[in-house]
Design a protein around this motif. Structure first.
Motif, PDB file in Angstrom:
ATOM      1  N   SER A 170      32.015  48.800  50.254  1.00 31.67           N
ATOM      2  CA  SER A 170      31.463  50.032  50.829  1.00 31.67           C
ATOM      3  C   SER A 170      30.750  49.723  52.149  1.00 31.67           C
ATOM      4  N   LEU A 171      30.220  50.760  52.769  1.00 35.64           N
ATOM      5  CA  LEU A 171      29.350  50.548  53.922  1.00 35.64           C
ATOM      6  C   LEU A 171      28.045  49.914  53.440  1.00 35.64           C
ATOM      7  N   THR A 172      27.313  49.363  54.393  1.00 31.05           N
ATOM      8  CA  THR A 172      26.053  48.690  54.036  1.00 31.05           C
ATOM      9  C   THR A 172      24.931  49.711  53.880  1.00 31.05           C
ATOM     10  N   TRP A 173      24.118  49.535  52.850  1.00 29.75           N
ATOM     11  CA  TRP A 173      22.912  50.345  52.619  1.00 29.75           C
ATOM     12  C   TRP A 173      21.818  49.392  52.175  1.00 29.75           C
ATOM     13  N   LYS A 174      20.689  49.432  52.825  1.00 30.34           N
ATOM     14  CA  LYS A 174      19.577  48.502  52.535  1.00 30.34           C
ATOM     15  C   LYS A 174      20.088  47.062  52.443  1.00 30.34           C
ATOM     16  N   LYS A 175      20.937  46.660  53.353  1.00 24.29           N
ATOM     17  CA  LYS A 175      21.505  45.297  53.428  1.00 24.29           C
ATOM     18  C   LYS A 175      22.325  44.920  52.192  1.00 24.29           C
ATOM     19  N   THR A 176      22.834  45.910  51.468  1.00 25.28           N
ATOM     20  CA  THR A 176      23.695  45.616  50.309  1.00 25.28           C
ATOM     21  C   THR A 176      24.980  46.435  50.416  1.00 25.28           C
ATOM     22  N   ARG A 177      25.970  46.023  49.654  1.00 27.96           N
ATOM     23  CA  ARG A 177      27.219  46.787  49.591  1.00 27.96           C
ATOM     24  C   ARG A 177      27.690  46.842  48.141  1.00 27.96           C
ATOM     25  N   VAL A 178      28.497  47.862  47.857  1.00 30.45           N
ATOM     26  CA  VAL A 178      29.111  47.948  46.528  1.00 30.45           C
ATOM     27  C   VAL A 178      30.608  47.694  46.704  1.00 30.45           C
ATOM     28  N   ILE A 179      31.105  46.714  45.974  1.00 32.96           N
ATOM     29  CA  ILE A 179      32.541  46.407  46.009  1.00 32.96           C
ATOM     30  C   ILE A 179      33.213  47.225  44.913  1.00 32.96           C
ATOM     31  N   THR A 180      34.345  47.846  45.245  1.00 36.16           N
ATOM     32  CA  THR A 180      35.143  48.513  44.217  1.00 36.16           C
ATOM     33  C   THR A 180      36.393  47.670  43.998  1.00 36.16           C
ATOM     34  N   CYS A 181      36.539  47.189  42.776  1.00 38.05           N
ATOM     35  CA  CYS A 181      37.704  46.367  42.432  1.00 38.05           C
ATOM     36  C   CYS A 181      38.499  47.160  41.386  1.00 38.05           C
ATOM     37  N   ILE A 182      39.808  47.183  41.519  1.00 37.47           N
ATOM     38  CA  ILE A 182      40.634  47.909  40.542  1.00 37.47           C
ATOM     39  C   ILE A 182      41.491  46.886  39.798  1.00 37.47           C
ATOM     40  N   SER A 183      41.332  46.849  38.492  1.00 36.94           N
ATOM     41  CA  SER A 183      42.047  45.805  37.730  1.00 36.94           C
ATOM     42  C   SER A 183      43.558  46.040  37.795  1.00 36.94           C
ATOM     43  N   ASP A 184      44.286  44.908  37.887  1.00 36.09           N
ATOM     44  CA  ASP A 184      45.745  45.036  38.030  1.00 36.09           C
ATOM     45  C   ASP A 184      46.475  44.901  36.690  1.00 36.09           C
ATOM     46  N   GLY A 185      45.712  44.715  35.602  1.00 40.68           N
ATOM     47  CA  GLY A 185      46.339  44.678  34.275  1.00 40.68           C
ATOM     48  C   GLY A 185      47.002  43.357  33.949  1.00 40.68           C
ATOM     49  N   ILE A 186      46.873  42.358  34.840  1.00 40.56           N
ATOM     50  CA  ILE A 186      47.502  41.046  34.558  1.00 40.56           C
ATOM     51  C   ILE A 186      46.473  40.150  33.854  1.00 40.56           C
ATOM     52  N   VAL A 187      46.871  39.583  32.723  1.00 40.79           N
ATOM     53  CA  VAL A 187      45.953  38.739  31.940  1.00 40.79           C
ATOM     54  C   VAL A 187      45.910  37.326  32.522  1.00 40.79           C
ATOM     55  N   ARG A 188      44.685  36.834  32.805  1.00 39.54           N
ATOM     56  CA  ARG A 188      44.516  35.453  33.293  1.00 39.54           C
ATOM     57  C   ARG A 188      43.981  34.571  32.160  1.00 39.54           C
ATOM     58  N   ALA A 189      44.340  33.282  32.238  1.00 40.28           N
ATOM     59  CA  ALA A 189      43.790  32.322  31.262  1.00 40.28           C
ATOM     60  C   ALA A 189      42.354  31.996  31.659  1.00 40.28           C
ATOM     61  N   LEU A 190      41.522  31.669  30.678  1.00 42.84           N
ATOM     62  CA  LEU A 190      40.152  31.278  30.998  1.00 42.84           C
ATOM     63  C   LEU A 190      40.155  29.884  31.632  1.00 42.84           C
ATOM     64  N   PRO A 191      39.195  29.607  32.532  1.00 42.50           N
ATOM     65  CA  PRO A 191      39.200  28.293  33.195  1.00 42.50           C
ATOM     66  C   PRO A 191      38.875  27.165  32.211  1.00 42.50           C
ATOM     67  N   ALA A 192      39.401  25.997  32.514  1.00 45.65           N
ATOM     68  CA  ALA A 192      39.073  24.826  31.676  1.00 45.65           C
ATOM     69  C   ALA A 192      37.639  24.395  31.991  1.00 45.65           C
ATOM     70  N   GLU A 193      36.987  23.776  31.025  1.00 43.63           N
ATOM     71  CA  GLU A 193      35.640  23.249  31.281  1.00 43.63           C
ATOM     72  C   GLU A 193      35.757  22.057  32.232  1.00 43.63           C
ATOM     73  N   THR A 194      34.688  21.818  33.015  1.00 50.15           N
ATOM     74  CA  THR A 194      34.717  20.593  33.830  1.00 50.15           C
ATOM     75  C   THR A 194      34.245  19.443  32.946  1.00 50.15           C
ATOM     76  N   ARG A 195      34.855  18.299  33.136  1.00 52.80           N
ATOM     77  CA  ARG A 195      34.498  17.142  32.294  1.00 52.80           C
ATOM     78  C   ARG A 195      34.250  15.935  33.187  1.00 52.80           C
ATOM     79  N   TRP A 196      33.173  15.227  32.950  1.00 49.17           N
ATOM     80  CA  TRP A 196      32.851  14.019  33.719  1.00 49.17           C
ATOM     81  C   TRP A 196      32.148  13.039  32.807  1.00 49.17           C
ATOM     82  N   SER A 197      32.140  11.783  33.249  1.00 47.77           N
ATOM     83  CA  SER A 197      31.542  10.802  32.350  1.00 47.77           C
ATOM     84  C   SER A 197      30.337  10.128  32.985  1.00 47.77           C
TER      85      SER A 197
END
Ligand code: SAM
Length: 387
Positions: A170-197
């Motif tokens: 959106s336009l800026t108001w009080k230095k903020t904006r609202v994003i409008t996102c429309i879902s595309d209905g495509i299912v994504r896999a959840l991210p893998a955990e990061t692993r380190w030793s």
């Protein structure tokens, strides 16, 4: 600090959590106001709405005040946010009958028709949240995301498109904006955990997306590991455990002890539990539970029978985006309250945070165990009452 929230015709009194804290911070920001203004102006119907990352309830209480029948699903990874939202609903005499509570890993209900979200600071966590939403939102569902205008750029909009659907700001108001996102209905896999030793201690660590020290050992934690307290301990709290690294090492050093892991982040608790299991830390010569895991604000709800003789703590010095030392204060006060007489609090902190001043005020003693140019390890003992 103002507590009067006023947007369109919605008036509320809002506090951070805990309400009594020595900070001058407000419980909401202009992006919360912008989201509510946006909802009001678009005359949004009270459909089943998920509210995600609501810090202390500005969004949840405003919608409930606007229409007490508005069905809400409130998702948060921070226990302090959940407690803060409940506190503000109660304080403003609003019912929570139409609210379903979720943490950051619970299965989201498929009934969600609208999403209101605050942009988290951690973009890996944002991607994870979007992937979660992609698994349940039908094509065409609207997601409104409130954020500071300076945090919104082309790559953020691309990230939203990659993980959920096309997005415009959106336009800026009080230095903020609202994003409008429309879902595309495509299912994504959840991210893998990061692993380190951490080879020097033969530990393997995995972190979910919102856990502190995403892909390597924190430097404060490292100096803590190099200077663990000497002695015998039976009951140990890893306070603000993150992935659990301090508690895991404690179990290696004090193999008969029970370790209590506590963190405000649900993902941190899930990671600590997983790391305990993965590193096979249960001592086979002992019976019964040797570890417990608590999604909590400091030691507020720790079982009264738990009287630790050691508390390990690498405190946070911010809450959300705000720099504050009130959580460290609360951690030290809670440690003092819960420790058994003679028990010790072992703390690592940046030198400039001057934790020794706080510890001396609370414990009446404080010893410097180790220090380098940047960090200091401090120890305070709960003196027996007679001494
Ligand atoms: C500096 S990190 C330390 C993590 C881990 N112990 C380490 O040394 O790598 C501080 C941790 O405190 C947790 N935390 C923040 N506020 C808290 C609260 N009110 N109660 C319990 N934990 C909190 C954060 O989620 C974070 O995991």
């Amino acid at each position: 600090m103002t507590t009067q929230f006023s947007v369109a015709d919605i008036e509320l009194e809002l506090y951070r959590y805990p309400a009594k804290q020595e900070s001058n911070l407000q419980a909401w920001d202009a992006a919360d106001e912008h989201l509510i203004k946006h909802i009001q102006e678009s005359q949004q119907h009270p459909v089943s709405t998920a509210i995600i990352n609501d810090s202390f309830g500005a969004l949840s209480t405003a919608l409930t005040k606007h229409n007490p029948d508005w069905p809400l699903i409130i998702e948060t990874d921070a226990k302090t946010s959940q407690l803060g939202i409940k506190q503000n609903l109660q304080h403003n005499q609003l019912s929570s009958d139409n609210i379903q509570w979720c943490n950051s890993r619970d299965l989201l209900p498929v009934s969600i028709e609208l999403v209101l979200m605050k942009l988290p600071k951690n973009l890996n966590y944002l991607a994870h949240q979007l992937d979660r939403l992609s698994q349940i939102l039908p094509k065409g569902t609207t997601i409104y995301i409130g954020a500071k205008a300076k945090s919104i750029n082309k790559s953020l909009l691309e990230l939203l498109a990659k993980h959920l659907g096309t997005a415009t700001a959106s336009l800026t108001w009080k230095k903020t904006r609202v994003i409008t996102c429309i879902s595309d209905g495509i299912v994504r896999a959840l991210p893998a955990e990061t692993r380190w030793s951490v080879p020097e201690y033969q530990l393997t660590i995995s972190n979910l997306s919102n856990v502190f020290a995403a892909n390597k050992l924190d430097i404060g934690a490292r100096i803590m590991l190099e200077n663990m307290p000497k002695g015998e301990f039976n009951s140990i709290v890893d306070l603000g455990c993150g992935n659990g690294i301090l508690g895991l090492r404690a179990k290696q050093l004090y193999p008969t002890a029970t370790i209590h892991f506590v963190d405000d982040s649900e993902m941190a608790i899930a990671s600590a539990r997983k790391n305990w299991q993965f590193n096979h830390l249960d001592n086979s010569s002992l019976e019964g539970e040797q570890a417990s895991f608590h999604w909590d604000d400091c030691l507020t709800h720790l079982d009264e029978n738990v009287c630790p003789d050691l508390v390990l703590c690498n405190p946070p010095f911010h809450q959300g985006e705000a720099i504050t030392d009130h959580i460290a204060w609360q951690m030290f006060l809670d440690a003092f309250r819960k420790l058994k007489e003679g028990g010790i609090l072992h703390v690592v902190g940046n030198r400039h945070l001057a934790y020794h001043v706080k510890l001396k005020r609370i414990f009446k003693n404080c010893t410097t165990v180790a220090s380098n140019g940047k960090f200091v390890i401090l120890q305070a003992q709960k003196m027996p009452k007679s001494s």
